[in-house]
Motif scaffolding. Sequence first.
Motif, PDB file in Angstrom:
ATOM      1  N   ILE A 184     -11.323   5.451   0.939  1.00  0.00           N
ATOM      2  CA  ILE A 184     -11.893   4.107   0.819  1.00  0.00           C
ATOM      3  C   ILE A 184     -11.140   3.191   1.772  1.00  0.00           C
ATOM      4  CG2 ILE A 184     -10.412   3.359  -1.080  1.00  0.00           C
ATOM      5  CD1 ILE A 184     -12.924   2.016  -2.297  1.00  0.00           C
ATOM      6  N   ARG A 185     -11.844   2.223   2.287  1.00  0.00           N
ATOM      7  CA  ARG A 185     -11.204   1.280   3.208  1.00  0.00           C
ATOM      8  C   ARG A 185     -10.305   0.317   2.436  1.00  0.00           C
ATOM      9  NH1 ARG A 185     -16.455   0.572   4.588  1.00  0.00           N
ATOM     10  NH2 ARG A 185     -16.321  -1.647   4.102  1.00  0.00           N
ATOM     11  N   ASP A 226      -4.717   6.310   7.234  1.00  0.00           N
ATOM     12  CA  ASP A 226      -4.307   5.583   8.436  1.00  0.00           C
ATOM     13  C   ASP A 226      -4.181   4.111   8.084  1.00  0.00           C
ATOM     14  OD1 ASP A 226      -6.911   4.598   8.401  1.00  0.00           O
ATOM     15  OD2 ASP A 226      -7.614   5.877  10.033  1.00  0.00           O
ATOM     16  N   GLN A 227      -4.189   3.232   9.082  1.00  0.00           N
ATOM     17  CA  GLN A 227      -3.963   1.807   8.823  1.00  0.00           C
ATOM     18  C   GLN A 227      -5.070   1.153   8.023  1.00  0.00           C
ATOM     19  OE1 GLN A 227      -3.357   0.072  12.678  1.00  0.00           O
ATOM     20  NE2 GLN A 227      -1.141   0.145  12.439  1.00  0.00           N
ATOM     21  N   VAL A 236       0.877  -1.167   0.000  1.00  0.00           N
ATOM     22  CA  VAL A 236       0.000   0.000   0.000  1.00  0.00           C
ATOM     23  C   VAL A 236       0.908   1.209   0.000  1.00  0.00           C
ATOM     24  CG1 VAL A 236      -1.788   1.246   1.258  1.00  0.00           C
ATOM     25  CG2 VAL A 236      -1.767  -1.254   1.272  1.00  0.00           C
ATOM     26  N   GLU A 237       0.959   1.902  -1.131  1.00  0.00           N
ATOM     27  CA  GLU A 237       1.872   3.027  -1.287  1.00  0.00           C
ATOM     28  C   GLU A 237       1.301   4.004  -2.294  1.00  0.00           C
ATOM     29  OE1 GLU A 237       5.560   1.586  -2.991  1.00  0.00           O
ATOM     30  OE2 GLU A 237       4.470   0.010  -4.023  1.00  0.00           O
ATOM     31  N   THR A 238       1.813   5.196  -2.266  1.00  0.00           N
ATOM     32  CA  THR A 238       1.377   6.225  -3.208  1.00  0.00           C
ATOM     33  C   THR A 238       1.699   5.783  -4.633  1.00  0.00           C
ATOM     34  OG1 THR A 238       1.780   7.946  -1.581  1.00  0.00           O
ATOM     35  CG2 THR A 238       1.647   8.642  -3.865  1.00  0.00           C
ATOM     36  N   GLY A 239       0.701   5.818  -5.491  1.00  0.00           N
ATOM     37  CA  GLY A 239       0.883   5.425  -6.883  1.00  0.00           C
ATOM     38  C   GLY A 239       0.479   3.998  -7.186  1.00  0.00           C
ATOM     39  N   ARG A 240       0.189   3.184  -6.183  1.00  0.00           N
ATOM     40  CA  ARG A 240      -0.226   1.793  -6.416  1.00  0.00           C
ATOM     41  C   ARG A 240      -1.610   1.774  -7.052  1.00  0.00           C
ATOM     42  NH1 ARG A 240       2.340  -2.640  -7.071  1.00  0.00           N
ATOM     43  NH2 ARG A 240       3.647  -2.082  -5.308  1.00  0.00           N
ATOM     44  N   VAL A 241      -1.765   1.041  -8.127  1.00  0.00           N
ATOM     45  CA  VAL A 241      -3.055   0.890  -8.796  1.00  0.00           C
ATOM     46  C   VAL A 241      -3.796  -0.252  -8.112  1.00  0.00           C
ATOM     47  CG1 VAL A 241      -4.198   0.387 -10.987  1.00  0.00           C
ATOM     48  CG2 VAL A 241      -2.107   1.746 -10.960  1.00  0.00           C
ATOM     49  N   ALA A 242      -5.085  -0.023  -7.841  1.00  0.00           N
ATOM     50  CA  ALA A 242      -5.886  -1.018  -7.137  1.00  0.00           C
ATOM     51  C   ALA A 242      -7.236  -1.180  -7.814  1.00  0.00           C
ATOM     52  CB  ALA A 242      -6.077  -0.602  -5.684  1.00  0.00           C
TER      53      ALA A 242
END
Length: 169
Positions: free
Chosen positions: A50-51, A32-33, A7-13
């Motif tokens: 989003i969770r 947060d977590q 989980v990082e900035t720029g990760r496509v999900a």
Amino acid sequence: MPFQRFVETGRVALISDGPNRGKLVSIVDVIDQTRVLVDGPTSNVPRGQIRLNQLHLTKFRIKFPFTASTRVVRKAWSDAKVDEKWSESVWAKKIASKEKRAQLTDFDRFKLRRARSRRNHIRTATFLALRKSASRNGTLYGKKKMAKGGDKPKPAKKGKAQKEAPKKK
């Protein structure tokens, strides 16, 4: 290294739950977590939180600055050609085939079942023919074996008609 996708900035999900289910987004910031800030510039997902349990992380990652604007995310998305890469991935193809299968009518399912049955029948007949020819050649269980009599062909056996026929003098 056990984990490949972080989980990082720029990760496509891929969104797995909610009104935007099945759409691609990019993680812009980690709140947060359990929550992240996402933005879907080409999938029409508005920027919002989003969770994490509603996301499936993909192998794709795009480079843009921390908490970048939607315009910057859109440019990075198009430069990395995420949509093309996603459409070529096995994951996207599986999703597309599931959707296509779900749209089948009763008649389409019947035709599919008949086509599979025909294919399996042809496959079985071909396999049996190949196995029969391999068995006759002696190649069914490994190396080809020579006939017991050597290279000589076996003489033809005489049938009843030839044995009982009277001989001419």
